[in-house]
Structure formats: C-alpha cells, structure tokens
Enzyme design. Structure first.
Site: not given
Length: 556
Positions: A213, A338, A456
């Site tokens: 991320s 995600d 995610h």
C-alpha cells in the site's frame, strides 16, 4: 552413581546445545553495541531478534532525520519502540511518540552463525497516516514479525519506522516546509542497514525493499530517488506504486492552509514558522482522515498527506525518474479486489446482499474518477458495462464497482509502472503478479459478499507466514499460499529471480516484458494455468491512454 551419570549427561546436553546454538551475542554497530534476544527454532536452527535499534536521532519537527549520537555500554534491544505520532483507528485520538526512529532485525542461523545473507527491508502501509514497524498486535502476535520469512527463506528481515500523518508529510510546497519527512526517515533507515548489516551477517550489496500500500508506493519512491544510488539491489511493491492517484499530492499548499486554519496558524508567510511551534498532537489530529465519503466524493480524495515533488527527494515527476531504477530488479502487483475496501466506503450497498446497487452510483463513481465531463464518462461507462447485457444481475453491478475502484486506485498505475520499469531497465528484471486468494471473511460468516476475492491488505497475513505461526486460524490451503509467497519473495531476494533460490515454487513465474506483459496469478490453487498475459488490458488501455487523450481533446 546415578546422579553423577545424570550430571554428566546434563553437562553434555548443555555442551551440545551451546555448540549448535549459533547466536550473534553482542553486535557492534556505528552507534554502539546492541544485544538482542536469541530464540531456538528447532534442531540446529536459532534466530537472533533485535527490536528497537535506533537508526537516527529523535527528529526535529518538520526536519530531515539526523544521525544518532550513539551510546555507551550495551543497549538491550529486546522491545519494540513506540510507533510515530499518529491518529488512532477511529480518528478521534492520537497515539505514539516523536521519538520513534527505530528498526527491528531478524537473523536466522543454522549450525553456524550466518554470513552474507540477503537482507529484506519492510516498509509498512497505512495511507501515509498510520502504522508501525511491528504492525497490528493480536495476543502478542505482531503482524510484521519477520520470523517466518527469515526462517523459511533464509534471509535477514528488517522492519523500519517512519513519521506519518502531518508530522511526516505536511508540505507548503516551498522550502520553508518542503515535506517528504517520512520518506527521508525510510531513506535514513535503508542507509543505516547498508552501512551496518554486515555486523549482523547480512550482505550490504544485496538489499531488497518490500512494502504494501503506502509502503509499496514508498518502495517505488526509494528506488526512483537519486539519494539511494547503489544501495538497493531489488524491490517489491505490493498494492501501491508512485503512480497511484493517492501517492503524490500535486497541490500541497491548499491542504497545508487547511491544517493551519484548524490549529489557529496564519496562512501567510508566517504559516510554516507557526506550524513548527504548534503542539504535535494538535497537528496530528488536524490531519485525521475525513471518512465521510460518497460516490461523488470518494474517500480516496481525502488522502492528502502524501509525498510531494520537492525538487530534492523527488527531483521530478516519478514517471521521469525510472532511469534511477534501471539496475534494480523489481516485482510489482496487486490484489484482485484491492479497491473493495475503498469502494465499500463510497458505495456501502455493494456489501449488502439485500440492497440493490443503483446504476447511477456506478456512473457517479466513474465521474468522480475520470473528472473529464460527459464524453469521458460515457466512454468509461461503455467500457465497464460492455459485457453486462440488457439486464445485469445485482452481483454483476457490485463486482463492476469493485473492479472500477481496483483498476483506478491500484491495478492500472501498477501496470503503467511495470511498463516504465521494463522499458527503462538495463540489468534490472521486472515481474508482475495478481494475488487472488479469496478473503477469509467472504461467504459463510458474511460480513463480506460471497463473491469476494482478495481485499486490500489480505496478502499481508500470508506474506508474514501467519498460517504457520497461528495454525489454528487457517486451513491447509492458506499454508500453501503463504509458503508459495514466501518462497517467491525470498528466492527473489537471493537471486533476483523468484524461481531460483533456496525454496521450491509451484509454477515458473515468467519475466514481465514490454511486449508480452506476462504475470503470475498467486493463490492456493496455482499451477501452470495461472500464468497470464496483458492483465486487464482493455481497462489499462482506457485509463492510461484513451482517457488522457480524451482530456487533451476536450481541453483543446
């Protein structure tokens, strides 16, 4: 006598243990001596763990990190240090400390002490707003414990801390408060590892960065900045690259003025001086993420405390800096859903089996992402609904929303980045993946829809070997995918090729090339049918080339 024999046996056992017990003991670093904890992993295998080694001094507010002055005697490095000052999960309080620039090291040993091992440095994610070098803690099981990766892959694992939120990334866009302090912290830790890791049995010429991320985007920034020339050999970006729409704030001044108003500072030439004197807790709260969002105002647009193009750490737009990474081996990839966590905040109905998601919501989200008016919106809408038919099911519409978010926020920027790396690489290799192990919350317990793929951050538990360290929480298939991931990642750290190293892998992962765009799909069922080409090429083409050309045509 019996007791004497027992005494001899015990003495012999202690002797054997000490012979097989490879441990670094006290290690000498540039700042002074440190002593970690030695743990036994099994027959002839031990590990030294160092928690809380300082890599820089307590940083000045809105200043670059400074070298640590050093210490006398032996510093016991057995406890994690406080994370950097940041908002809590609920965004209603502040935790952490400004004294936070520490790193942690896991060193595996066999019969003898390790020597010249590859070193993997982890950069945590958290939207540049939150996170810590040790990760979330559940019953003393820290998410980013490097133990499983270090043991299974025979690599040294380092996890670092960096300033986040206002204190890490506020910028006026001027030299009085240039920003990127968190990136400078990461860079100081990488440089410290490069200078000191030999004393821990690491090879300073074989450093691999990996992160997820905002940490994945950070990894990308670190290989693009000229300040790391020659220090990083390989890098892995998981669900985040510099090209992501949230990774750079192109207009930091307006947000700095918002923060100034919240903390009672002027917005004129005295703004930076006033901000530097403001209470750090107040500054941090002022930078809390606004979680109220809708399809018209996606939560993504509220991530404003990000890196900036400052003319120093980032001398130019990242897309123009790939020559700096020409010799770096690079893996980048995304999770197949995600975008779910973000689109679920903007359009909550996608997570409800009882609510229809209105088609108008799909259009509103697309409009807020494309930002180029009706022509662009029509083009985007027809691209994403081409296979809907005349009467799409609820599930089809919900999945389309997640796909739009995944493409725009993560997948397309990652594909563009892989292409840029592959086309400017000299010796650097390029690899692409799609992680698709379905979310464990999907289906039966149903906080999530039954059609959920990998959300995610779903990759983190497998990356850090949780199915092995917490076996009761997982099925055998989860141990499979965790083992595959650790094998590919650590082989890559050893050799620059995820297929070759100390661990066997289930499928050969082909290089990503500028003509074939090959990728590997990673999950527990993978075999050779999980090698693909041109990941979501129609959608990549829309966002990366059709939309920008439309925008040019419209503005003319």
């Amino acid at each position: 006598s019996m007791m004497e024999k027992l005494g001899i046996l015990v003495a012999f056992a202690v002797f054997l243990e000490s012979v097989s017990a490879a441990s670094l003991g006290v290690v000498s670093t540039e700042g002074g001596m440190v002593e970690g904890q030695s743990i036994r992993l099994g027959f002839n295998r031990r590990m030294d763990v160092f928690r809380g080694i300082p890599f820089a001094d307590v940083p000045g507010r809105f200043e670059k990190p400074k070298p640590h002055p050093g210490w006398d005697g032996v510093m016991k490095t057995k406890e994690y240090k406080s994370r950097c000052t940041q908002v809590n999960m609920l965004m209603n309080d502040v935790r952490g400390s400004e004294d936070c620039l520490y790193l942690n090291i896991w060193v595996p040993h066999g019969k003898s002490v390790s020597f010249e091992l590859p070193t993997m440095i982890w950069i945590f994610g958290g939207g540049f707003l939150a996170g810590g070098s040790m990760g979330a803690n559940f019953m003393d099981n820290y998410l980013y414990s490097g133990q499983e990766v270090a043991d299974r892959g025979n690599v040294i694992v380092v996890t670092l801390a960096y300033r986040v939120g206002t204190l890490g990334f506020l910028s006026t866009g001027e030299s009085d408060l240039p920003g990127n302090y968190g990136l400078w912290d990461q860079q100081a830790a990488i440089a410290w590892v490069h200078r000191n890791i030999r004393s821990f049995g690491g090879d300073p010429d074989n450093i691999t960065l990996f992160g997820e991320s905002a940490g994945g985007a950070s990894v990308n920034f670190q290989i693009l900045t000229p300040h790391n020339k020659g220090m990083i050999r390989r890098a892995i970006s998981q669900s985040g690259v510099a090209a992501c729409p949230w990774a750079i704030n192109k207009n930091p001044r307006s947000f700095a003025e918002e923060i100034a108003l919240k903390v009672g500072c002027p917005t004129d030439q005295n703004m930076a001086a006033c901000l530097k004197m403001t209470d750090p807790m107040k500054l941090t709260m002022a930078g809390a993420l606004d979680l109220s969002s809708s399809a018209d105002h996606p939560v993504l647009n509220n991530l404003l405390l990000s890196p900036v193009i400052d003319g120093d750490f980032l001398p130019d737009d990242p897309s123009n800096l790939f020559s700096n990474a020409a010799e770096v081996d690079y893996i980048a990839g995304v999770n197949d859903m995600d975008g779910h966590v973000f689109t679920g905040l903007d359009i909550p109905s996608i997570n409800s089996p009882l609510l229809e998601t209105p088609i108008v919501d799909v259009k509103r989200l697309l409009a807020s992402y494309t930002k180029e008016g009706p022509t662009a919106l029509d083009y985007a809408y027809s691209t994403y609904t081409a296979e809907w038919g005349s009467n799409p099911s609820w599930e089809t519409i919900k999945k389309t929303v997640v796909a739009i978010g995944t493409d725009y926020i993560f997948l397309v920027p990652t594909q563009v980045t892989l292409y840029l790396h592959a086309s400017s690489a000299t010796t650097g290799r390029t690899y692409s993946y799609l992680f698709s192990e379905p979310n464990r919350m999907g289906g039966i317990a149903r906080p999530y829809p039954s059609w959920m793929g990998a959300d995610h951050a779903d990759d983190l538990q497998y990356m850090f070997g949780k199915p092995f360290s917490s076996p009761l929480g997982y099925w055998p298939r989860h141990r499979d995918v965790s083992g595959y991931m650790i094998a590919y990642w650590t082989n890559f750290a050893h050799t620059g090729d995820p297929n070759i190293g100390e661990s066997g892998v289930p499928v050969a992962w082909p290089k990503f090339t500028s003509y074939g765009h090959e990728f590997l799909e990673i999950n527990s069922k993978m075999d050779r049918n999980y090698v693909g080409q041109r990941m979501r090429i129609r959608y990549v083409h829309f966002w990366a080339s059709v939309l920008p050309n439309l925008a040019n045509a419209i503005s003319k």
